[in-house]
Write a protein that holds these residues in place. Structure first.
Motif, PDB file in Angstrom:
ATOM      1  N   ARG A  50       0.832  -1.207   0.000  1.00 35.51           N
ATOM      2  CA  ARG A  50       0.000   0.000   0.000  1.00 35.51           C
ATOM      3  C   ARG A  50       0.865   1.255   0.000  1.00 35.51           C
ATOM      4  O   ARG A  50       0.590   2.214  -0.728  1.00 35.51           O
ATOM      5  N   ALA A  51       1.924   1.249   0.814  1.00 33.45           N
ATOM      6  CA  ALA A  51       2.817   2.411   0.872  1.00 33.45           C
ATOM      7  C   ALA A  51       3.527   2.632  -0.457  1.00 33.45           C
ATOM      8  O   ALA A  51       3.688   3.770  -0.912  1.00 33.45           O
ATOM      9  N   ALA A  52       3.959   1.538  -1.098  1.00 37.05           N
ATOM     10  CA  ALA A  52       4.642   1.648  -2.388  1.00 37.05           C
ATOM     11  C   ALA A  52       3.700   2.204  -3.455  1.00 37.05           C
ATOM     12  O   ALA A  52       4.081   3.058  -4.259  1.00 37.05           O
ATOM     13  N   THR A  53       2.457   1.729  -3.459  1.00 46.09           N
ATOM     14  CA  THR A  53       1.465   2.220  -4.421  1.00 46.09           C
ATOM     15  C   THR A  53       1.160   3.690  -4.190  1.00 46.09           C
ATOM     16  O   THR A  53       1.107   4.488  -5.135  1.00 46.09           O
ATOM     17  N   ASN A  54       0.965   4.066  -2.933  1.00 50.01           N
ATOM     18  CA  ASN A  54       0.682   5.464  -2.608  1.00 50.01           C
ATOM     19  C   ASN A  54       1.827   6.376  -3.030  1.00 50.01           C
ATOM     20  O   ASN A  54       1.604   7.500  -3.492  1.00 50.01           O
ATOM     21  N   ALA A  55       3.064   5.890  -2.872  1.00 52.46           N
ATOM     22  CA  ALA A  55       4.226   6.695  -3.243  1.00 52.46           C
ATOM     23  C   ALA A  55       4.248   6.969  -4.740  1.00 52.46           C
ATOM     24  O   ALA A  55       4.527   8.086  -5.180  1.00 52.46           O
TER      25      ALA A  55
END
Length: 232
Positions: free
Chosen positions: A137-142
């Motif tokens: 999720r963090a990678a996608t949001n970034a």
């Protein structure tokens, strides 16, 4: 506010994890443990070895000394299989490193050296599935944030937004799906699509719209003055 040095070190920690973990890595991974929430500066997942590694970046001694999570019973070491602290060279001594943590030091040329290897935690309090979901999720949001930032970055830093009457926006046409920039009045209901061969109306209350910057009367006065001077 995050310092430039901390942001830089955090990015370098991600590169280091990517080299070590190979599968999934991200900065700013949100974690929730025993009703407490915090962010891992960098978290990496290796699917083949079924392990997770966390790096907590410390750019200053004061940042290191005030971090209660490092010493708590639900800290980074308890969450992942391996946990590291990464600092500039010589910021802390090996004696100051909390039990279980590894220590990474980064020099002025961004070379990272393992000063102490971490101890493996055989029973992390969060499952690997949860850590994979949070990291993904963090990678996608970034990725999405970077795309949005490039598209909507306000080069004026809101200099003319107070009392603005006009704004520069980006909007996606619901018909042709092309995204363009438009200069509109504040609270304008719709604009005509700029895409060649489309010209459909874009309802701004429904379309995906982002405000890039806004312009007030002061901006227009300065613009008029510059135009008048150029014509003289």
């Amino acid at each position: 506010m995050e310092s430039h040095v901390h942001k830089h070190l955090k990015k370098q920690s991600l590169y280091w994890l990517k080299e070590k973990m190979t599968d999934l890595c991200a900065n700013e991974v949100k974690l929730f443990v025993r009703r407490k929430r915090f962010k891992a500066d960098a978290l990496g997942i290796n699917l083949k070895r079924k392990e997770a590694r966390i790096i907590e970046v410390k750019a200053t001694r004061s940042d290191f000394l005030r971090d209660e999570v490092l010493h708590s019973d639900c800290g980074y070491y308890q969450i992942a299989h391996y946990a590291y602290i990464m600092t500039p060279v010589g910021l802390i001594t090996l004696d100051e490193v909390p039990k279980g943590y590894g220590l990474l030091e980064i020099d002025e040329y961004d070379t990272i050296i393992v000063k102490r290897k971490p101890t493996r935690n055989p029973n992390p309090v969060l499952s690997l599935d949860i850590l994979i979901k949070r990291t993904g999720r963090a990678a996608t949001n970034a990725v999405l944030y970077q795309e949005l930032s490039r598209e909507t970055k306000d080069k004026t830093d809101g200099e003319f937004s107070k009392g603005a009457t006009v704004q520069l926006i980006s909007a996606t046409c619901p018909a042709c799906k092309k995204r363009k920039k438009y200069l509109t009045k504040i609270n304008e209901a719709e604009v005509a699509c700029k895409a060649r061969g489309c010209k459909n109306a874009i309802p701004l209350s429904k379309a995906r719209v982002h405000i890039i910057t806004q312009y007030n009367e002061s901006f227009f006065k300065q613009l008029k003055q510059l135009n008048d001077e150029e014509q003289e």
